[in-house]
Design an enzyme around this catalytic site. Structure first.
Site, PDB file in Angstrom:
ATOM      1  N   GLU A 107     -13.412 -17.111 -26.082  1.00 23.15           N
ATOM      2  CA  GLU A 107     -11.989 -17.410 -25.887  1.00 23.15           C
ATOM      3  C   GLU A 107     -11.638 -18.833 -26.307  1.00 23.15           C
ATOM      4  O   GLU A 107     -10.553 -19.326 -26.030  1.00 23.15           O
ATOM      5  CB  GLU A 107     -11.549 -17.117 -24.453  1.00 23.15           C
ATOM      6  CG  GLU A 107     -12.527 -17.491 -23.381  1.00 23.15           C
ATOM      7  CD  GLU A 107     -12.147 -16.978 -21.981  1.00 23.15           C
ATOM      8  OE1 GLU A 107     -11.051 -16.430 -21.802  1.00 23.15           O
ATOM      9  OE2 GLU A 107     -12.964 -17.169 -21.082  1.00 23.15           O
ATOM     10  N   ASP A 157      -6.735 -16.604 -23.920  1.00 22.25           N
ATOM     11  CA  ASP A 157      -7.060 -18.007 -24.137  1.00 22.25           C
ATOM     12  C   ASP A 157      -7.325 -18.315 -25.605  1.00 22.25           C
ATOM     13  O   ASP A 157      -6.965 -19.380 -26.088  1.00 22.25           O
ATOM     14  CB  ASP A 157      -8.281 -18.413 -23.296  1.00 22.25           C
ATOM     15  CG  ASP A 157      -7.861 -18.712 -21.870  1.00 22.25           C
ATOM     16  OD1 ASP A 157      -6.889 -19.462 -21.691  1.00 22.25           O
ATOM     17  OD2 ASP A 157      -8.481 -18.173 -20.941  1.00 22.25           O
ATOM     18  N   HIS A 197       0.825  -1.206   0.000  1.00 20.64           N
ATOM     19  CA  HIS A 197       0.000   0.000   0.000  1.00 20.64           C
ATOM     20  C   HIS A 197       0.854   1.249   0.000  1.00 20.64           C
ATOM     21  O   HIS A 197       0.452   2.301  -0.490  1.00 20.64           O
ATOM     22  CB  HIS A 197      -0.934  -0.007   1.215  1.00 20.64           C
ATOM     23  CG  HIS A 197      -2.173  -0.788   0.951  1.00 20.64           C
ATOM     24  ND1 HIS A 197      -2.817  -1.505   1.919  1.00 20.64           N
ATOM     25  CD2 HIS A 197      -2.873  -0.968  -0.182  1.00 20.64           C
ATOM     26  CE1 HIS A 197      -3.875  -2.083   1.380  1.00 20.64           C
ATOM     27  NE2 HIS A 197      -3.920  -1.777   0.115  1.00 20.64           N
ATOM     28  N   CYS A 203     -10.935  -8.197 -24.046  1.00 18.96           N
ATOM     29  CA  CYS A 203     -10.336  -7.938 -22.734  1.00 18.96           C
ATOM     30  C   CYS A 203      -9.062  -8.737 -22.481  1.00 18.96           C
ATOM     31  O   CYS A 203      -8.573  -8.780 -21.354  1.00 18.96           O
ATOM     32  CB  CYS A 203     -11.355  -8.177 -21.628  1.00 18.96           C
ATOM     33  SG  CYS A 203     -11.933  -9.877 -21.565  1.00 18.96           S
TER      34      CYS A 203
HETATM   35  C1  PEP Z   1      -8.517 -14.075 -21.733  1.00 18.05           C
HETATM   36  O1  PEP Z   1      -8.439 -15.307 -21.814  1.00 18.05           O
HETATM   37  O2  PEP Z   1      -8.155 -13.300 -22.642  1.00 18.05           O
HETATM   38  C2  PEP Z   1      -9.032 -13.449 -20.518  1.00 18.05           C
HETATM   39  C3  PEP Z   1      -9.219 -12.155 -20.444  1.00 18.05           C
HETATM   40  O3  PEP Z   1      -9.276 -14.280 -19.458  1.00 18.05           O
HETATM   41  P1  PEP Z   1      -8.120 -14.772 -18.448  1.00 18.05           P
HETATM   42  O4  PEP Z   1      -6.843 -14.086 -18.841  1.00 18.05           O
HETATM   43  O5  PEP Z   1      -8.591 -14.423 -17.087  1.00 18.05           O
HETATM   44  O6  PEP Z   1      -8.094 -16.237 -18.721  1.00 18.05           O
HETATM   45 MG    MG Z   2      -9.460 -16.511 -20.362  1.00 15.47          MG
END
Ligand code: PEP
Ligand code: MG
Length: 591
Positions: free
Chosen positions: A444, A468, A199, A515
């Site tokens: 994914e 993934d 922190h 993402c």
């Molecule tokens: C991904 O697979 O791109 C994702 C965002 O999930 P994680 O990285 O948590 O598997």
């Molecule tokens: Mg993933």
């Protein structure tokens, strides 16, 4: 002396936790812990000692609230949340109950029993493998130090007055110390211990004080150099004492280069990721731990595009209760308003182990009982989580969205949606009013990408998880360092899958985000914009650069570029062209 000497200058290196340069004299903060008084008490003194404890807690609470309000006023609510956690630790029912019990049984003064209880907590936390949880030991110590000071009748404080500008060096700094540093005098600080997730490091970044932690030199080595001139580089983690002219010139040049780029990026904080021809992309942040929540607003993200809720379940022997989960989801939803948070249901399995488990028993866990498969096989866990999410949505209004990870067939979405509908009905029957919630799924797995048209009939949005998707499409373990050079987001096969998903989503009238880590690559983000992506979600640290890269291209030109790049057959060539474009548009980001 642990540092390395060269031409009169002495260098120490540590972890760069807060960017910036500082140039000034060294001031060493030596703060011996006051010895804890220990003496026996009679049975008639127990109540008196308990009252002293209660008063000390009250005084500490008032102190922490003062610090918290000050931080909230000067830095914002997000940063003040650290002290919310301290307030919770201060009144932690287990610590208080254990202390009062020991007061009865040990018949020692309150300082002695309280220090004993705290010591055991600190030992347990300090021995954990997870560096983040280990750092929480520092928070417990910080709170306890204040309570002990109040028991001794002294106000908590830094213990020294800093009247001249200096680079402060300490063995460790508690977050509340850091929050109280006179920022006009402390040009930068260095601690002998600590990590990126402490922190203290978070506070340093929030206060914009350049800082290095963990230089792994004993404080007395530096004490011998007190009052020497030093340069602190919060980008590389170097502390140079008695710098030569050449070092000073080099750090001056680096400082002005960084200052220029940083100023530019900070100015973007309240702007949107809009292309030059007016297409706005929702740029949000990925979140894994509650402690990182303040970074979301700080980096200028529009909410949370991926909350990896499984990290809330990590390092525990049990699953958090519905109530615990609900409180955390509400906190995130409240913090990101008016933007949204996408709560992803548990993505356990693969490399993320179940609570209380230390190794996976599956031969191939990434192709095994993971994510939505695990949840559907353990419906009670999914039901509890969905109820917590629905209650958070009821609390926060339309700002909560729900997303299922690692979907590979449409039946999984249908089954999860049916469970969600049942839990909604049960909560509504109990009188809870729950707004309409957007439910989406991650793409994914190649089978999901290729059947996106079907999935789109069951959800309101997609989020492409390229981490993934790349591993499952190119058949490369995402964690295998030796194959890292083949793990390529610009592989034509990956880009074609992404293109297919975006088109399928738009044809079905739903929005689509991305993402995975790919969203945080500033050379690639403009391509995704050209391909029609609606939202990007990435780590807070990457958000300003991505925003900048998007603001420097037009959607129309990127669409043309995307069309031509998708005809190429080599990932290297695609990447080369994207790099060249970024070097032309945002050369400053390559520094
Ligand atoms: C991904 O697979 O791109 C994702 C965002 O999930 P994680 O990285 O948590 O598997
Ligand atoms: Mg993933």
């Amino acid at each position: 002396m642990t540092g390395t000497a060269n031409g009169g200058e002495i260098r120490f290196s540590g972890l760069a936790v807060s960017p910036g340069f500082a140039h000034g004299v060294l001031r060493v903060l030596e703060r011996g812990e006051a010895p804890v008084p220990v003496h026996a008490i009679g049975p008639e003194q127990v109540a008196h000692e308990a009252q002293r404890f209660e008063r000390a807690i009250e005084r500490t609470k008032a102190e922490l609230l003062r610090i918290k309000d000050g931080v909230a006023r000067n830095l914002g609510e997000g940063d003040a949340n650290i002290f919310e956690a301290h307030l919770l630790l201060l009144e932690d029912a287990t610590i208080v109950a254990a202390t009062l019990k020991q007061l009865e049984t040990k018949r020692l003064n309150i300082e002695a029993v309280y220090s004993h209880v705290i010591g055991r907590y600190v030992d347990v936390l300090g021995a954990l493998e997870d560096p983040y949880l280990r750092e929480r030991a520092a928070d417990v110590r910080d709170v306890a130090r204040r309570v002990l000071q109040n028991l001794a009748g002294a106000e908590g404080g830094l213990g020294v007055s800093i009247t001249e500008p200096c680079i402060l060096v300490a063995h460790d700094l508690a977050p509340s110390d850091t929050a109280q540093l006179p920022t006009d005098k402390v040009l930068g600080f260095v601690t002998c211990i600590g990590s990126m997730t402490s922190h203290t490091a978070i506070m340093a970044r929030a206060l914009a004080i350049p800082a290095i932690v963990g230089i792994e030199a004993p404080l007395h080595d530096i004490k011998a150099l007190e009052q020497s001139v030093a340069v602190l580089d919060g980008y590389t983690g170097q502390l140079v004492i008695n710098p030569t002219e050449a070092t000073l010139a080099a750090s001056g040049a680096a400082e002005s280069r960084h200052a220029h780029v940083a100023q530019d990026l900070v100015r973007l904080r309240d702007t949107r990721a809009t292309t030059t021809d007016g297409r706005a992309i929702v740029l949000s942040a990925n979140l894994g731990r509650m402690e990182d929540l303040p970074d979301v607003a700080e980096c200028g993200a529009e909410g949370v595009g991926l909350f990896r809720t499984e990290f809330l379940f990590a390092d525990r022997d049990d699953f958090p209760s519905e109530e615990e989960q609900c409180q955390m989801y509400c906190r995130v939803a409240d913090a990101v308003k008016p933007h949204h948070v996408i709560l992803r249901t548990l993505d356990l399995g693969g490399d993320k182990l179940l609570p209380g488990t230390h190794v996976s028993t599956e031969t191939n866990p990434f192709l095994g009982m993971r994510a939505i498969r695990f949840c559907l096989a353990h419906p009670e866990i999914l039901r509890t989580q969905l109820r917590a999410m629905l209650r958070a949505a009821a609390h926060a209004g339309g700002h909560v969205k729900i997303m299922y990870p690692m979907v590979s067939r449409v039946q999984e979405v249908r089954q999860a949606n049916a469970i969600l509908a049942e839990e909604r009905a049960r909560l509504e029957a109990g009188g809870l009013q729950i707004p309409a919630i957007e439910v989406g799924c991650m793409i994914e797995v190649p089978s999901a990408a290729l059947t996106a048209e079907t999935l789109a009939t069951e959800v309101k949005f997609f989020s492409i998880g390229t981490n993934d998707l790349i591993q499952y499409t190119i058949a490369i373990d995402r964690g295998n360092e030796e194959l890292a050079h083949l793990y390529d987001p610009t592989h034509p096969g990956i880009l074609r899958l992404i293109e297919h998903v975006i088109n399928a989503a738009h044809q079905a009238g739903i929005w689509v985000g991305l993402c995975g880590e790919m969203a945080g690559e500033f050379t690639i983000a403009p391509l995704l914009v050209g391909m029609g992506i609606d939202e990007l979600s990435t780590g807070p640290a990457q958000v300003p650069r991505i925003k900048r890269a998007i603001q420097c291209v037009s959607h129309a030109e990127m669409k043309v570029i995307a069309d031509s790049l998708l005809n190429l057959h080599s990932g290297e060539e695609i990447r080369g062209r994207l790099d060249a474009l970024a070097r032309e548009r945002v050369p400053e980001l390559f520094d």
